[in-house]
Design an enzyme around this catalytic site. Structure first.
Site, mmCIF file in Angstrom:
data_model
loop_
_atom_site.group_PDB
_atom_site.id
_atom_site.type_symbol
_atom_site.label_atom_id
_atom_site.label_comp_id
_atom_site.label_asym_id
_atom_site.label_seq_id
_atom_site.Cartn_x
_atom_site.Cartn_y
_atom_site.Cartn_z
ATOM 1 N N LYS A 35 0.844 -1.209 0.000
ATOM 2 C CA LYS A 35 0.000 0.000 0.000
ATOM 3 C C LYS A 35 0.869 1.246 0.000
ATOM 4 O O LYS A 35 0.612 2.205 -0.744
ATOM 5 C CB LYS A 35 -0.920 0.002 1.232
ATOM 6 C CG LYS A 35 -1.992 -1.063 1.187
ATOM 7 C CD LYS A 35 -2.944 -0.956 2.365
ATOM 8 C CE LYS A 35 -3.974 -2.077 2.317
ATOM 9 N NZ LYS A 35 -4.952 -2.038 3.370
ATOM 10 N N CYS A 268 -54.560 -0.620 14.368
ATOM 11 C CA CYS A 268 -54.051 -1.083 13.071
ATOM 12 C C CYS A 268 -52.729 -1.841 13.136
ATOM 13 O O CYS A 268 -52.624 -2.936 12.591
ATOM 14 C CB CYS A 268 -53.875 0.111 12.126
ATOM 15 S SG CYS A 268 -55.440 0.860 11.703
HETATM 16 N N1 LIG Z 1 -14.642 0.362 4.555
HETATM 17 C C1 LIG Z 1 -15.664 1.176 4.777
HETATM 18 O O1 LIG Z 1 -16.493 1.431 3.901
HETATM 19 C C2 LIG Z 1 -15.807 1.838 6.117
HETATM 20 C C3 LIG Z 1 -16.708 2.919 6.257
HETATM 21 C C4 LIG Z 1 -16.802 3.543 7.487
HETATM 22 C C5 LIG Z 1 -16.066 3.103 8.577
HETATM 23 N N2 LIG Z 1 -15.220 2.033 8.425
HETATM 24 C C6 LIG Z 1 -14.431 1.634 9.582
HETATM 25 O O2 LIG Z 1 -13.123 2.230 9.453
HETATM 26 C C7 LIG Z 1 -12.119 1.347 9.918
HETATM 27 C C8 LIG Z 1 -11.153 1.042 8.792
HETATM 28 O O3 LIG Z 1 -11.844 0.395 7.765
HETATM 29 P P1 LIG Z 1 -11.141 0.001 6.416
HETATM 30 O O4 LIG Z 1 -12.180 -0.646 5.566
HETATM 31 O O5 LIG Z 1 -10.389 1.178 5.890
HETATM 32 O O6 LIG Z 1 -10.099 -1.104 6.946
HETATM 33 P P2 LIG Z 1 -8.942 -1.863 6.155
HETATM 34 O O7 LIG Z 1 -8.823 -3.198 6.758
HETATM 35 O O8 LIG Z 1 -9.177 -1.726 4.678
HETATM 36 O O9 LIG Z 1 -7.656 -0.998 6.493
HETATM 37 C C9 LIG Z 1 -7.078 -0.924 7.761
HETATM 38 C C10 LIG Z 1 -5.595 -0.631 7.569
HETATM 39 O O10 LIG Z 1 -5.006 -0.382 8.853
HETATM 40 C C11 LIG Z 1 -3.674 -0.852 8.757
HETATM 41 N N3 LIG Z 1 -3.084 -0.974 10.106
HETATM 42 C C12 LIG Z 1 -3.223 -1.964 11.009
HETATM 43 N N4 LIG Z 1 -2.477 -1.695 12.108
HETATM 44 C C13 LIG Z 1 -1.869 -0.516 11.885
HETATM 45 C C14 LIG Z 1 -0.968 0.288 12.648
HETATM 46 N N5 LIG Z 1 -0.559 -0.070 13.861
HETATM 47 N N6 LIG Z 1 -0.561 1.459 12.131
HETATM 48 C C15 LIG Z 1 -0.943 1.839 10.911
HETATM 49 N N7 LIG Z 1 -1.791 1.122 10.131
HETATM 50 C C16 LIG Z 1 -2.245 -0.039 10.628
HETATM 51 C C17 LIG Z 1 -3.794 -2.171 8.006
HETATM 52 O O11 LIG Z 1 -2.558 -2.584 7.464
HETATM 53 C C18 LIG Z 1 -4.821 -1.789 6.939
HETATM 54 O O12 LIG Z 1 -4.195 -1.341 5.745
HETATM 55 C C19 LIG Z 1 -12.854 0.121 10.453
HETATM 56 O O13 LIG Z 1 -13.081 0.280 11.818
HETATM 57 C C20 LIG Z 1 -14.173 0.139 9.699
HETATM 58 O O14 LIG Z 1 -15.194 -0.511 10.416
HETATM 59 C C21 LIG Z 1 -15.064 1.401 7.215
#
Ligand SMILES: NC(=O)c1ccc[n+]([C@@H]2O[C@H](COP(=O)([O-])OP(=O)(O)OC[C@H]3O[C@@H](n4cnc5c(N)ncnc54)[C@H](O)[C@@H]3O)[C@@H](O)[C@H]2O)c1
Length: 419
Positions: A35, A268
């Site tokens: 990434k 209802c």
């Molecule tokens: N995907 C969605 O549409 C969406 C929408 C709203 C909220 N969320 C929430 O947002 C959060 C992230 O979702 P996502 O889909 O982007 O997750 P994802 O799994 O795509 O990405 C998470 C990233 O965090 C990285 N990571 C892990 N540990 C780390 C660290 N110590 N330091 C830096 N990076 C680290 C991972 O390598 C990964 O690339 C989740 O809690 C999810 O529920 C997601």
């Protein structure tokens, strides 16, 4: 603004690219080398419309960079946004490993790099209480008194994949959770150009928002599909029914029937829900959500009884304001308030009922029948003079109109709101 994004998944990369496109100076951190390299090459690490262009432009303008580990510049940012994953654990809860780990890493970085105040906004979805019970203690344990340099904020993300860039710039709302429910200067700055309602609340209210929204989206999808299957079984066009349903923005797609408060009732809703369940059963439908409604409504009636009587002495004097199923109506059929009255009497409370719209002598037809099914009601109904003249241990306001009357009560509970 100098902004660091921790976690470059769907949420993090969207924030990084969109903020850089607005001229902010963005550093992204993610242990995933692929990434990070994609960003350094000016490519998006995820498939998302518009993202490649945003990252390529931001790289050309030197507004975005990325690393696989925390670098000292992160501690010099004005704002750190945490977007690490919170995947499902085996027991269904969110796995908080990444949240805990990134918080500890950030706290250690701040400790090693003296600087001014730093705002840390969490955007990952986390259960209510996480900031106060997990994240704040990590910062406190690493930084001690220095932890006061960290302003912790919760700022849930509402974007949808495949329209993430558009959703970032045009969100349905902005929710900012702080310790006191007050404003956050750093987030206000990045939201300056966004046209959306902003809600400043305390941590727990902000943390639960995303769960409520996503669960409601799930309820809507399941409901739509149960109705769709039922229509299919009955030879009815599900898409025509959908058009008719969503065209009703007064009762269907509206804030009505969404406020936590009283159980549903009346002539209802219970009758027609039961009948639709029957139609489903006899036409081979499987409608788990629809089948759960009556049971959930009954459980809510019991909850309301326990809620209003909590801490009340046996035999207390209670005035119930409103007995019909809703204000300005004399309809007693399947009124949840009649059920509540029944439970109160069975539990030994001294109950009186005042409802300006229910006079036994004026009731006729089915309403009179409802009264004869509950003969105790007739004896308990009192007029306004007695309601205002009495000294009540508890007034149960089923209408939200207690303020209109001069009632003397030790306590008033409004069951139209569960606050
Ligand atoms: N995907 C969605 O549409 C969406 C929408 C709203 C909220 N969320 C929430 O947002 C959060 C992230 O979702 P996502 O889909 O982007 O997750 P994802 O799994 O795509 O990405 C998470 C990233 O965090 C990285 N990571 C892990 N540990 C780390 C660290 N110590 N330091 C830096 N990076 C680290 C991972 O390598 C990964 O690339 C989740 O809690 C999810 O529920 C997601």
């Amino acid at each position: 603004m100098k902004i660091a994004i921790l976690g470059l998944g769907y949420v993090g990369i969207t924030a990084a690219a969109c903020l850089a496109s607005q001229g902010h100076d963005v550093i992204g951190i993610d242990p995933n080398e692929t990434k990070v390299n994609a960003i350094l090459d000016g490519r998006s690490p995820i498939a998302e419309p518009g993202m490649d262009d945003l990252i390529a432009r931001a790289r050309d303008q030197r507004l975005i960079t990325a690393y696989t580990t925390l670098v000292p510049e992160v501690a010099e940012s004005e704002l750190v946004i945490v977007c690490v994953g919170t995947p499902s654990a085996a027991d269904g809860s969110h796995n908080m490993t990444h949240i805990a780990e990134v918080s500890r890493q950030l706290a250690e970085l701040v400790k090693a790099n003296s600087g001014s105040k730093l705002t840390v906004a969490y955007r990952s979805t986390i259960r209510p209480g996480t900031i106060e019970e997990l994240i704040r203690p990590i910062f406190n344990s690493v930084l001690g008194e220095e932890a006061s340099r960290i302003e912790l904020v919760y700022n849930p993300e509402f974007l949808r994949e495949s329209s993430a860039v558009k959703d970032f710039f045009y969100p349905p709302k902005i929710v900012i959770g702080t310790e006191t429910g007050g404003r956050c200067i750093a987030l206000d700055k990045i939201n300056e150009t966004v046209d959306a309602p902003v809600f400043y609340v305390k941590y727990r209210e902000s943390e639960i928002t995303k769960f409520v929204d996503n669960t409601f989206h799930a309820v809507k999808t399941v409901f739509a599909n149960e109705i769709g299957r039922l229509c299919l079984h009955l030879g009815i066009s599900a898409s025509e029914i959908y058009e008719i349903f969503v065209a009703d923005t007064k009762l269907n797609i509206s804030p009505l029937y969404l406020r936590p408060g009283s159980a549903f009732g009346g002539s209802c809703l219970p009758k027609d829900v039961r009948a639709l369940q029957h139609i489903s059963r006899t036409s081979g439908g499987t409608t788990h959500l629809i089948d759960s409604l009556i049971a959930s409504n009954e459980a809510h009636k019991t909850f309301i009884f326990e809620h209003v009587t909590s801490g009340l002495n046996h035999g207390s004097r209670i005035l119930m304001l409103g007995i019909s199923f809703k204000d300005k109506s004399d309809d007693l059929r399947e009124s949840p308030n009649v059920d509540l009255a029944r439970m109160l009497i069975a539990a030994g409370y001294q109950l009186s009922i005042f409802d300006p719209y229910v006079a036994p002598e004026n009731l006729m037809g089915q309403n009179l029948g409802a009264l004869s099914n509950s003969p105790f009601l007739r004896e308990l109904l009192v007029g306004q003079d007695i309601a205002e003249g009495g000294e009540w241990d508890l007034v149960i306001d089923t209408r939200g109109t207690a303020g209109k009357y001069a009632l003397q009560a030790d306590r008033t509970v409004d069951v139209n709101t569960l606050d």
